[in-house]
Scaffold this active site. Structure first.
Site, PDB file in Angstrom:
ATOM      1  N   SER A   6       2.226   8.474  -7.864  1.00 23.98           N
ATOM      2  CA  SER A   6       0.874   9.000  -8.742  1.00 23.98           C
ATOM      3  C   SER A   6       0.222   9.956  -7.967  1.00 23.98           C
ATOM      4  O   SER A   6      -0.229   9.571  -6.791  1.00 23.98           O
ATOM      5  CB  SER A   6       0.298   7.852  -9.623  1.00 23.98           C
ATOM      6  OG  SER A   6      -0.873   8.348 -10.189  1.00 23.98           O
ATOM      7  N   TYR A  33      -5.942   0.683  -8.460  1.00 25.29           N
ATOM      8  CA  TYR A  33      -4.703   1.321  -8.849  1.00 25.29           C
ATOM      9  C   TYR A  33      -4.373   2.379  -7.766  1.00 25.29           C
ATOM     10  O   TYR A  33      -3.404   2.496  -7.533  1.00 25.29           O
ATOM     11  CB  TYR A  33      -4.752   1.953 -10.292  1.00 25.29           C
ATOM     12  CG  TYR A  33      -3.544   2.649 -10.725  1.00 25.29           C
ATOM     13  CD1 TYR A  33      -2.340   2.114 -11.153  1.00 25.29           C
ATOM     14  CD2 TYR A  33      -3.578   4.036 -10.825  1.00 25.29           C
ATOM     15  CE1 TYR A  33      -1.425   2.814 -11.411  1.00 25.29           C
ATOM     16  CE2 TYR A  33      -2.369   4.822 -11.203  1.00 25.29           C
ATOM     17  CZ  TYR A  33      -1.278   4.163 -11.491  1.00 25.29           C
ATOM     18  OH  TYR A  33      -0.333   5.119 -12.114  1.00 25.29           O
TER      19      TYR A  33
END
Length: 251
Positions: free
Chosen positions: A144, A157
């Site tokens: 990501s 995250y």
């Protein structure tokens, strides 16, 4: 075996209900993929996903897999590879977590880290060794852009994805020359169930767009893929901003 364009006949998905993974599977089945293994926690959704892929012409199977149980990974994934060569492993599981809750409850934060990083290290190494034993295959890791630089809004995250990204890059270097190809995919905000209800970030994309980028990356044997491609430039700029400036950005 892969065809002349690098597309697989067989696919193992770690995270078998991932919308990005299933969009990728559908795209590859439309090309030439015929055998698909969907690995995930047993659920009606996992069985439904396999049934859908069978309807598209694939020989689809499910396998019970839990990222949070690394002690089981070698046995569980070993059974898949024992059935025959796997051309492509797509590591697609992960959890976004809840930043506010995770800051209050460290055990929840640890679960995010264990899922996104520890579980990926364990299963990634097991699959890499199996691919190397075959002498061919690709490992595609869904990372990501959140891992490029930690943001206040989701640093738990983001830090787990930063670890995953670094691991995948290093694994790719370790496997260079063995016949095994590792590709890191860095999507931005993807419109999925996981992000439903969140404010949409600029350059938001879809599972289908990520799937198209994965296919193109496989054909080109790319090592890193950004989705959309413009994020490469955007994140390069953000990565080098002074910290004091970065803190004031609405990100």
């Amino acid at each position: 075996m892969k065809d002349a364009f690098g597309l697989p006949q067989s696919l193992l998905v770690l995270g078998g209900t991932s919308e990005i993974a299933l969009a990728t599977a559908r795209r590859l089945i439309a090309r030439r993929t015929r055998t698909v293994w969907l690995a995930g926690r047993p659920s009606p959704a996992l069985e439904e996903a396999a049934g859908h892929l069978r309807g598209l012409g694939a020989d689809a199977h499910t396998v019970a897999f839990d990222a949070l149980e690394p002690a089981s990974h070698e046995a569980v994934l070993g059974k898949v590879f024992a059935e025959g060569d796997v051309d492509l492993v797509l590591l697609a599981f992960g959890t976004l977590g809840d930043q506010a809750r995770d800051e209050r409850e460290p055990e929840s934060a640890v679960r995010v880290a264990q899922t996104n990083y520890t579980g990926a290290v364990s299963s990634g190494l097991v699959c890499a060794r199996a691919l190397q034993s075959q002498g061919h295959g690709s490992l595609v890791v869904l990372s990501s852009v959140a891992g490029e630089r930690a943001r206040r809004a989701n640093f738990i995250y983001g830090s787990s994805k930063a670890g995953l990204d670094a691991f995948a890059q290093g694994l790719g270097d370790a496997l260079h020359g063995t016949g095994v190809h590792v590709m890191v995919v860095r999507p931005g905000f993807v419109r999925t169930r996981m992000t439903a209800g969140l404010p949409e970030a600029p350059l938001a994309t879809t599972p289908e767009a990520v799937a198209a980028a994965v296919e193109l990356g496989l054909r080109r044997r790319s090592e890193t893929v950004w989705v959309p491609g413009a994020l490469r430039v955007v994140m390069s700029a953000l990565r080098h901003l002074p910290r004091g400036v970065f803190r004031r950005l609405p990100v």
